[in-house]
Design a protein around this motif. Structure first.
Motif, PDB file in Angstrom:
ATOM      1  N   UNK A  43     -14.960   3.062 -67.002  1.00  0.00           N
ATOM      2  CA  UNK A  43     -12.932   2.869 -67.027  1.00  0.00           C
ATOM      3  C   UNK A  43     -12.409   1.500 -66.439  1.00  0.00           C
ATOM      4  N   UNK A  44     -13.157   0.794 -65.379  1.00  0.00           N
ATOM      5  CA  UNK A  44     -12.057  -0.992 -65.553  1.00  0.00           C
ATOM      6  C   UNK A  44     -13.121  -1.598 -66.811  1.00  0.00           C
ATOM      7  N   UNK A  45     -14.419  -1.101 -67.294  1.00  0.00           N
ATOM      8  CA  UNK A  45     -14.638  -2.068 -68.632  1.00  0.00           C
ATOM      9  C   UNK A  45     -13.928  -1.519 -70.055  1.00  0.00           C
ATOM     10  N   UNK A  46     -12.706  -0.963 -69.597  1.00  0.00           N
ATOM     11  CA  UNK A  46     -11.569  -0.338 -70.506  1.00  0.00           C
ATOM     12  C   UNK A  46     -10.736  -1.298 -70.546  1.00  0.00           C
ATOM     13  N   UNK A  47     -10.342  -1.221 -69.816  1.00  0.00           N
ATOM     14  CA  UNK A  47      -8.828  -2.582 -69.529  1.00  0.00           C
ATOM     15  C   UNK A  47      -8.681  -3.707 -70.139  1.00  0.00           C
ATOM     16  N   UNK A  48     -10.238  -4.459 -70.209  1.00  0.00           N
ATOM     17  CA  UNK A  48      -9.906  -5.878 -70.778  1.00  0.00           C
ATOM     18  C   UNK A  48      -9.593  -5.770 -71.928  1.00  0.00           C
ATOM     19  N   UNK A  49     -10.411  -4.355 -72.836  1.00  0.00           N
ATOM     20  CA  UNK A  49      -9.564  -4.541 -74.603  1.00  0.00           C
ATOM     21  C   UNK A  49      -8.895  -4.017 -74.804  1.00  0.00           C
ATOM     22  N   UNK A  50      -8.347  -3.032 -74.025  1.00  0.00           N
ATOM     23  CA  UNK A  50      -6.800  -2.388 -73.748  1.00  0.00           C
ATOM     24  C   UNK A  50      -6.157  -3.534 -74.015  1.00  0.00           C
ATOM     25  N   UNK A  51      -5.990  -4.328 -73.061  1.00  0.00           N
ATOM     26  CA  UNK A  51      -4.947  -6.105 -72.880  1.00  0.00           C
ATOM     27  C   UNK A  51      -5.486  -7.036 -74.608  1.00  0.00           C
ATOM     28  N   UNK A  54      -3.123  -5.247 -76.591  1.00  0.00           N
ATOM     29  CA  UNK A  54      -1.965  -5.343 -76.672  1.00  0.00           C
ATOM     30  C   UNK A  54      -1.436  -6.489 -76.589  1.00  0.00           C
ATOM     31  N   UNK A  55      -2.473  -7.474 -76.617  1.00  0.00           N
ATOM     32  CA  UNK A  55      -1.611  -9.374 -77.011  1.00  0.00           C
ATOM     33  C   UNK A  55      -1.923  -8.920 -78.858  1.00  0.00           C
ATOM     34  N   UNK A  56      -2.964  -8.870 -79.214  1.00  0.00           N
ATOM     35  CA  UNK A  56      -3.080  -8.940 -80.301  1.00  0.00           C
ATOM     36  C   UNK A  56      -1.936  -8.400 -81.687  1.00  0.00           C
ATOM     37  N   UNK A  57      -1.651  -7.055 -80.782  1.00  0.00           N
ATOM     38  CA  UNK A  57      -0.184  -6.079 -81.688  1.00  0.00           C
ATOM     39  C   UNK A  57       1.075  -7.452 -81.497  1.00  0.00           C
ATOM     40  N   UNK A  58       1.352  -8.073 -80.220  1.00  0.00           N
ATOM     41  CA  UNK A  58       2.246  -8.777 -79.928  1.00  0.00           C
ATOM     42  C   UNK A  58       2.221 -10.390 -80.474  1.00  0.00           C
ATOM     43  N   UNK A  59       2.765 -10.589 -81.842  1.00  0.00           N
ATOM     44  CA  UNK A  59       2.496 -11.726 -82.178  1.00  0.00           C
ATOM     45  C   UNK A  59       3.304 -12.719 -82.050  1.00  0.00           C
ATOM     46  N   UNK A  60       3.832 -12.385 -80.392  1.00  0.00           N
ATOM     47  CA  UNK A  60       4.800 -13.889 -79.709  1.00  0.00           C
ATOM     48  C   UNK A  60       3.769 -14.322 -78.849  1.00  0.00           C
ATOM     49  N   UNK A  61       2.746 -13.672 -78.756  1.00  0.00           N
ATOM     50  CA  UNK A  61       1.874 -14.306 -77.444  1.00  0.00           C
ATOM     51  C   UNK A  61       0.303 -15.409 -78.325  1.00  0.00           C
ATOM     52  N   UNK A  62       1.007 -16.176 -79.005  1.00  0.00           N
ATOM     53  CA  UNK A  62       0.013 -17.136 -78.572  1.00  0.00           C
ATOM     54  C   UNK A  62       0.526 -18.340 -78.843  1.00  0.00           C
ATOM     55  N   UNK A  63      -0.609 -19.615 -78.683  1.00  0.00           N
ATOM     56  CA  UNK A  63      -0.475 -20.599 -77.542  1.00  0.00           C
ATOM     57  C   UNK A  63      -1.692 -20.918 -77.709  1.00  0.00           C
ATOM     58  N   UNK A  64      -1.039 -22.212 -77.008  1.00  0.00           N
ATOM     59  CA  UNK A  64      -2.725 -22.764 -75.880  1.00  0.00           C
ATOM     60  C   UNK A  64      -2.139 -23.265 -74.475  1.00  0.00           C
TER      61      UNK A  64
END
Length: 510
Positions: A43-51, A54-64
């Motif tokens: 269950x804990x291992x499932x959280x990082x891919x979920x996040x 979400x970042x992939x779906x949010x196109x504004x979450x890009x940068x350095x």
């Protein structure tokens, strides 16, 4: 470059969950922790891919952000690697139950996929090299987990030597690049201004080191031996190799695509990858062991992926490595239930109508030329047109021309059309995600195109010759050579694993 607070927060949350996954794996190592805790760990291992999703779906979450490069490719690869790791760990809950290293498997799975995801999120050359070295070390530890078995130890030695060579090659390439450009950041070291400081011989030298660094994990000729020896590892380990490990060459070359573009290194990669396609395909056809068939197929598929990179089709290579990774991991996980059914074929001696075959070839040619003239992108359109036209011609022959009667041909045509629709949907989805991130290579030089076409025709001629000369001595020699090439060395083979006696004498697994 300004980065929104949401991207920084999301990255922080991602690493918190990644660390939590590692800590839960370490906690599971303690013998007093009940085995039922493994479900909490999953269950804990499932959280990082979920996040990462979400970042992939949010196109504004890009940068350095510091040493991290948060573009769509980075988040996509993190999601891909961690998702396959999650699936394999969930599968292993029952599959590996009773293994004496049961607890160790989960922490090593978590560690290997975790550092692999960090590798592709890295925006710093130093961090990428360190993370990739940790990834290779994790894979080596997984292969040698049954250290009491001499076969596993031998496979570890072969893999370890080649992985060290690969890692040092990448390290030297990065140090060389820094010495010329003075930059450790991808975004600064790979700009046109920085690359303009490279002389022709320096660029070729760095690219050749990168080629060596990527063809070894991809098990390309003449370095395919480590993958063949690794068959002694448990099936979930073979599956996890496809989580951004054996197919890492496509990601790495895509990251360095502004540098790796159109020199002698591309031609060398094209030749080695093409040889690997032929060898891998041959191994998969002559082997009777299911896992060896899959390994041979992997060698060939990774060769095809690197051919795409050599021709500048980096977006196609990314799509290929993700879909192939998911598909091949699934095949490995179901290897235990793969029982071959021996049935007499009803159409062994049947020959399709030449009119239907020529119709398929004509259709493939027309579609390939049309795609070449109409699709955007330069390096991408050439390889896409060749692949699309060739694939359509072969698919038409197998599904339509060989169709039995009118119903069989209609069914084959329907399946072909349905597959084409799915292909374009997936292609457009990935193109929307990655077209602003993945560098589009320049149009390959005419010499590269000629070499590729000649290799393609050579492979076709070899395939045609094999099907028509199966009773000749030459065919027997080729067959036996491919069988030997796909087999482990004699000292890596043990008919009765002696390490099992030790565990049985101790009362079974821990």
């Amino acid at each position: 470059m300004l980065v929104s607070l949401s991207s920084s927060s999301l990255l922080t949350f991602f690493f918190i969950m990644l660390i939590a996954s590692g800590l839960s794996g370490l906690l599971f190592l303690h013998p007093r922790v009940p085995l039922s805790f493994v479900r909490v760990h999953i269950g804990i291992v499932a959280l990082p891919p979920l996040i990462s999703l979400l970042a992939l779906a949010n196109t504004t979450v890009e940068g350095i952000i510091g040493p991290w490069s948060l573009d769509s490719l980075a988040w996509l690869m993190a999601f891909f690697v961690l998702s396959i790791g999650l699936i394999i760990q969930r599968f292993s809950v029952h599959y590996l139950m009773g293994d004496h290293s049961y607890r160790k498997y989960f922490i090593l799975f978590t560690f290997t996929t975790g550092v692999a995801s960090i590798t592709w999120l890295s925006g710093d050359l130093r961090l990428m090299v360190i993370s990739w070295g940790a990834t290779l070390a994790g894979l080596i530890l997984l292969i040698r987990l049954n250290s009491g078995w001499k076969v596993a130890n031998e496979a570890t030695k072969v893999s370890g030597r080649l992985f060290i060579l690969s890692w040092f090659s990448l390290l030297l390439a990065m140090i060389w690049l820094f010495n010329v450009t003075g930059e450790w950041q991808f975004s600064l070291a790979l700009t046109n201004e920085s690359l303009a400081q490279l002389g022709a011989w320096e660029k070729t030298g760095i690219n050749l080191l990168i080629v060596l660094a990527v063809i070894i994990p991809a098990a390309q000729w003449p370095f395919q031996r480590w993958l063949i020896e690794s068959i002694v590892a448990p099936t979930p380990v073979s599956a996890i190799m496809h989580a951004g490990l054996v197919n890492a060459g496509g990601i790495m070359l895509t990251r360095f695509s502004p540098l790796f573009n159109g020199d002698i290194a591309s031609i060398i990669l094209l030749i080695l990858a093409s040889i690997s396609v032929l060898i891998g395909s041959g191994i998969s056809l002559v082997q009777v062991d299911y896992k060896r068939q899959l390994l041979g197929s992997t060698i060939g598929q990774m060769g095809f992926m690197l051919i795409q990179c050599a021709l500048g089709a980096y977006l196609a290579a990314i799509i290929h490595l993700i879909l192939h990774g998911l598909f091949k991991a699934m095949l490995f996980l179901q290897a235990g239930s793969a029982v071959r059914r021996y049935e007499v074929s009803t159409h062994v001696n049947e020959r399709p109508s030449k009119l239907w075959v020529m119709g398929g070839r004509t259709l493939g040619l027309v579609v390939g030329v049309a795609f070449w003239l109409m699709s955007p992108g330069e390096g991408y359109q050439l390889i896409s047109a060749l692949i699309l036209g060739w694939s359509l011609s072969v698919s038409w022959t197998q599904l339509v021309a060989f169709g039995k009667g009118r119903i069989g041909k209609i069914a084959g045509l329907s399946f072909l059309v349905g597959s084409a629709i799915v292909y374009f949907i997936i292609h457009n989805l990935f193109y929307e995600w990655l077209h602003t991130t993945v560098y589009q290579g320049v149009q390959p030089s005419m010499s590269v195109v000629i070499i590729f076409v000649c290799l393609l025709l050579f492979g076709s001629v070899i395939g045609t010759w094999v099907t028509r000369h199966r009773s000749t001595v030459s065919f027997a020699v080729l067959y036996l050579w491919l069988v030997r090439l796909g087999e482990a060395k004699p000292k890596s083979v043990e008919s009765h694993p002696s390490y099992l006696k030790q565990y049985l004498s101790q009362g079974g697994s821990q």
